[in-house]
Design a protein around this motif. Sequence first.
Motif, PDB file in Angstrom:
ATOM      1  N   MET A 121       0.833  -1.198   0.000  1.00  0.00           N
ATOM      2  CA  MET A 121       0.000   0.000   0.000  1.00  0.00           C
ATOM      3  C   MET A 121       0.870   1.251   0.000  1.00  0.00           C
ATOM      4  O   MET A 121       1.903   1.294   0.652  1.00  0.00           O
ATOM      5  CB  MET A 121      -0.899   0.015   1.232  1.00  0.00           C
ATOM      6  CG  MET A 121      -2.009  -1.000   1.175  1.00  0.00           C
ATOM      7  SD  MET A 121      -3.128  -0.831   2.553  1.00  0.00           S
ATOM      8  CE  MET A 121      -3.873   0.739   2.197  1.00  0.00           C
ATOM      9  N   ASN A 122       0.426   2.240  -0.736  1.00  0.00           N
ATOM     10  CA  ASN A 122       1.092   3.539  -0.744  1.00  0.00           C
ATOM     11  C   ASN A 122       0.282   4.517   0.093  1.00  0.00           C
ATOM     12  O   ASN A 122      -0.849   4.239   0.485  1.00  0.00           O
ATOM     13  CB  ASN A 122       1.211   4.068  -2.177  1.00  0.00           C
ATOM     14  CG  ASN A 122       2.110   3.186  -3.015  1.00  0.00           C
ATOM     15  OD1 ASN A 122       3.024   2.563  -2.496  1.00  0.00           O
ATOM     16  ND2 ASN A 122       1.839   3.120  -4.306  1.00  0.00           N
ATOM     17  N   ILE A 123       0.859   5.685   0.337  1.00  0.00           N
ATOM     18  CA  ILE A 123       0.159   6.710   1.112  1.00  0.00           C
ATOM     19  C   ILE A 123      -1.069   7.197   0.349  1.00  0.00           C
ATOM     20  O   ILE A 123      -2.103   7.496   0.937  1.00  0.00           O
ATOM     21  CB  ILE A 123       1.111   7.882   1.422  1.00  0.00           C
ATOM     22  CG1 ILE A 123       2.238   7.377   2.327  1.00  0.00           C
ATOM     23  CG2 ILE A 123       0.376   9.029   2.084  1.00  0.00           C
ATOM     24  CD1 ILE A 123       3.324   8.370   2.569  1.00  0.00           C
ATOM     25  N   ASP A 125      -2.998   5.431  -1.430  1.00  0.00           N
ATOM     26  CA  ASP A 125      -4.068   4.435  -1.327  1.00  0.00           C
ATOM     27  C   ASP A 125      -4.908   4.633  -0.073  1.00  0.00           C
ATOM     28  O   ASP A 125      -6.064   4.220  -0.025  1.00  0.00           O
ATOM     29  CB  ASP A 125      -3.482   3.016  -1.311  1.00  0.00           C
ATOM     30  CG  ASP A 125      -2.795   2.679  -2.624  1.00  0.00           C
ATOM     31  OD1 ASP A 125      -3.097   3.359  -3.623  1.00  0.00           O
ATOM     32  OD2 ASP A 125      -1.969   1.756  -2.644  1.00  0.00           O
ATOM     33  N   LEU A 126      -4.342   5.269   0.949  1.00  0.00           N
ATOM     34  CA  LEU A 126      -5.079   5.449   2.198  1.00  0.00           C
ATOM     35  C   LEU A 126      -6.243   6.418   2.029  1.00  0.00           C
ATOM     36  O   LEU A 126      -7.296   6.250   2.637  1.00  0.00           O
ATOM     37  CB  LEU A 126      -4.137   5.958   3.293  1.00  0.00           C
ATOM     38  CG  LEU A 126      -3.010   4.997   3.695  1.00  0.00           C
ATOM     39  CD1 LEU A 126      -2.074   5.668   4.670  1.00  0.00           C
ATOM     40  CD2 LEU A 126      -3.587   3.731   4.306  1.00  0.00           C
ATOM     41  N   SER A 127      -6.049   7.452   1.199  1.00  0.00           N
ATOM     42  CA  SER A 127      -7.108   8.437   1.007  1.00  0.00           C
ATOM     43  C   SER A 127      -8.171   7.942   0.032  1.00  0.00           C
ATOM     44  O   SER A 127      -9.288   8.447   0.027  1.00  0.00           O
ATOM     45  CB  SER A 127      -6.514   9.752   0.498  1.00  0.00           C
ATOM     46  OG  SER A 127      -5.866   9.526  -0.746  1.00  0.00           O
ATOM     47  N   ALA A 128      -7.842   6.965  -0.780  1.00  0.00           N
ATOM     48  CA  ALA A 128      -8.796   6.451  -1.758  1.00  0.00           C
ATOM     49  C   ALA A 128      -9.900   5.674  -1.040  1.00  0.00           C
ATOM     50  O   ALA A 128      -9.667   5.071   0.003  1.00  0.00           O
ATOM     51  CB  ALA A 128      -8.083   5.535  -2.751  1.00  0.00           C
ATOM     52  N   PRO A 129     -11.135   5.707  -1.583  1.00  0.00           N
ATOM     53  CA  PRO A 129     -12.219   4.952  -0.939  1.00  0.00           C
ATOM     54  C   PRO A 129     -11.961   3.456  -1.047  1.00  0.00           C
ATOM     55  O   PRO A 129     -11.567   2.957  -2.095  1.00  0.00           O
ATOM     56  CB  PRO A 129     -13.463   5.356  -1.739  1.00  0.00           C
ATOM     57  CG  PRO A 129     -12.938   5.811  -3.052  1.00  0.00           C
ATOM     58  CD  PRO A 129     -11.586   6.400  -2.787  1.00  0.00           C
ATOM     59  N   ARG A 130     -12.189   2.769   0.053  1.00  0.00           N
ATOM     60  CA  ARG A 130     -11.943   1.330   0.052  1.00  0.00           C
ATOM     61  C   ARG A 130     -13.233   0.594   0.365  1.00  0.00           C
ATOM     62  O   ARG A 130     -14.178   1.164   0.897  1.00  0.00           O
ATOM     63  CB  ARG A 130     -10.873   0.965   1.078  1.00  0.00           C
ATOM     64  CG  ARG A 130     -11.250   1.253   2.509  1.00  0.00           C
ATOM     65  CD  ARG A 130     -10.158   0.804   3.450  1.00  0.00           C
ATOM     66  NE  ARG A 130     -10.514   1.064   4.827  1.00  0.00           N
ATOM     67  CZ  ARG A 130     -11.240   0.258   5.580  1.00  0.00           C
ATOM     68  NH1 ARG A 130     -11.694  -0.864   5.087  1.00  0.00           N
ATOM     69  NH2 ARG A 130     -11.526   0.564   6.829  1.00  0.00           N
ATOM     70  N   GLU A 131     -13.257  -0.668   0.037  1.00  0.00           N
ATOM     71  CA  GLU A 131     -14.442  -1.481   0.284  1.00  0.00           C
ATOM     72  C   GLU A 131     -14.509  -1.834   1.769  1.00  0.00           C
ATOM     73  O   GLU A 131     -13.510  -2.236   2.363  1.00  0.00           O
ATOM     74  CB  GLU A 131     -14.357  -2.754  -0.555  1.00  0.00           C
ATOM     75  CG  GLU A 131     -15.624  -3.568  -0.532  1.00  0.00           C
ATOM     76  CD  GLU A 131     -15.537  -4.757  -1.460  1.00  0.00           C
ATOM     77  OE1 GLU A 131     -16.249  -5.736  -1.199  1.00  0.00           O
ATOM     78  OE2 GLU A 131     -14.765  -4.700  -2.421  1.00  0.00           O
TER      79      GLU A 131
END
Length: 201
Positions: A121-123, A125-131
């Motif tokens: 995971m990148n930084i 990816d944390l702000s992106a909406p996740r399931e």
Amino acid sequence: MVRGTGKFKTKRGGGRQFSKNMVLDENGTAVSTDKRWRKDADGSGSDEEEEDEESEEESEEEEEAEEADKSELSRAERKELKKKQAAEKMKQKQKQAGGGGDDDSEDDSDLINPNHVKSKMNISDLSAPRELSRKEREAKEKKEAQDKYWKLHVAGKTDQAKSDLSRLAKIRADREAAAEKRKAEAEAKKSELEAKQKASR
């Protein structure tokens, strides 16, 4: 002094050391299988050392040549070279991961680790909406249902709210009736007291 006493005691046959396990090698000479007694008659160890030295010399020469090439390259060229090398490594890793993963999944479906993370995971990816997970999704749905029910309850549209309102109306009516009764009793007592006072005068 008694003979044989002391710190060091000899065992029976302790001075004799025979190489019992003898085997014929390729040349037909008897060689001990015990590592302690085996000696390199052929000098194979020295040959290996010579080969190691030659390979070390070759690797040193290659490193020197690479260093000379690097010193000749400019900074931009070195960056491009590094990018190309990194891209090649990534391609090789993807090929290995892609090819090996299918075989493993077919052969060892029971041995696959479900917690294995394929991509880091990148930084960003944390702000992106996740399931959401099942528990998180259920908790969210439960909270939304409670909020919806509470809004309807406040508006008086639920069965519980209707029963509560009817009960409150009944209680209010009872209280009003009791208050009127008390007021009437108080007025009656007051009038009686006034009548008694007038009669006593």
